[in-house]
Design a protein around this motif. Structure first.
Motif, PDB file in Angstrom:
ATOM      1  N   ALA A   1       0.841  -1.196   0.000  1.00 30.35           N
ATOM      2  CA  ALA A   1       0.000   0.000   0.000  1.00 30.35           C
ATOM      3  C   ALA A   1       0.879   1.251   0.000  1.00 30.35           C
ATOM      4  CB  ALA A   1      -0.890  -0.005   1.236  1.00 30.35           C
ATOM      5  N   GLU A   2       0.278   2.352  -0.408  1.00 31.94           N
ATOM      6  CA  GLU A   2       0.994   3.619  -0.348  1.00 31.94           C
ATOM      7  C   GLU A   2       1.299   3.929   1.114  1.00 31.94           C
ATOM      8  OE1 GLU A   2      -0.931   6.828  -2.372  1.00 31.94           O
ATOM      9  OE2 GLU A   2      -1.667   5.491  -3.929  1.00 31.94           O
ATOM     10  N   PRO A   3       2.451   4.484   1.411  1.00 24.70           N
ATOM     11  CA  PRO A   3       2.806   4.795   2.800  1.00 24.70           C
ATOM     12  C   PRO A   3       1.836   5.775   3.450  1.00 24.70           C
ATOM     13  CG  PRO A   3       4.710   5.025   1.344  1.00 24.70           C
ATOM     14  CD  PRO A   3       3.510   4.822   0.474  1.00 24.70           C
ATOM     15  N   GLY A   4       1.522   5.521   4.715  1.00 27.24           N
ATOM     16  CA  GLY A   4       0.741   6.455   5.508  1.00 27.24           C
ATOM     17  C   GLY A   4      -0.768   6.311   5.432  1.00 27.24           C
ATOM     18  N   ILE A   5      -1.292   5.340   4.670  1.00 27.07           N
ATOM     19  CA  ILE A   5      -2.739   5.175   4.571  1.00 27.07           C
ATOM     20  C   ILE A   5      -3.255   4.469   5.816  1.00 27.07           C
ATOM     21  CG2 ILE A   5      -4.626   4.094   3.301  1.00 27.07           C
ATOM     22  CD1 ILE A   5      -3.039   4.418   0.782  1.00 27.07           C
ATOM     23  N   ARG A   6      -4.294   5.030   6.419  1.00 28.37           N
ATOM     24  CA  ARG A   6      -4.899   4.448   7.619  1.00 28.37           C
ATOM     25  C   ARG A   6      -6.223   3.789   7.245  1.00 28.37           C
ATOM     26  NH1 ARG A   6      -2.143   5.403  11.957  1.00 28.37           N
ATOM     27  NH2 ARG A   6      -0.784   7.195  12.109  1.00 28.37           N
TER      28      ARG A   6
END
Length: 62
Positions: free
Chosen positions: A15-20
């Motif tokens: 996943a793209e970094p930082g996705i919550r």
């Protein structure tokens, strides 16, 4: 934080970094065809979460 996503390709994708994992992100990922996410659940712990089950547990909007 979401680490990897799983969908129609039948494989885990970074996943793209930082996705919550929020209700909005879960709905968007499900709309894009993804079914599961691998989330960080502590410093060293991860777990798999079904997007459908995650969304079913949310309170219903009036």
């Amino acid at each position: 934080m979401i680490l990897e996503i799983y969908g129609s390709s039948l494989s885990w994708i970074k996943a793209e970094p930082g996705i919550r994992l929020t209700p909005e992100n879960a709905q968007q990922l499900h709309h894009e065809g993804y079914t599961m996410v691998l989330v960080r659940d502590g410093l060293w712990k991860t777990r798999q979460v079904s997007l459908i089950r995650f969304m079913q547990r949310l309170p219903r909007q009036p």
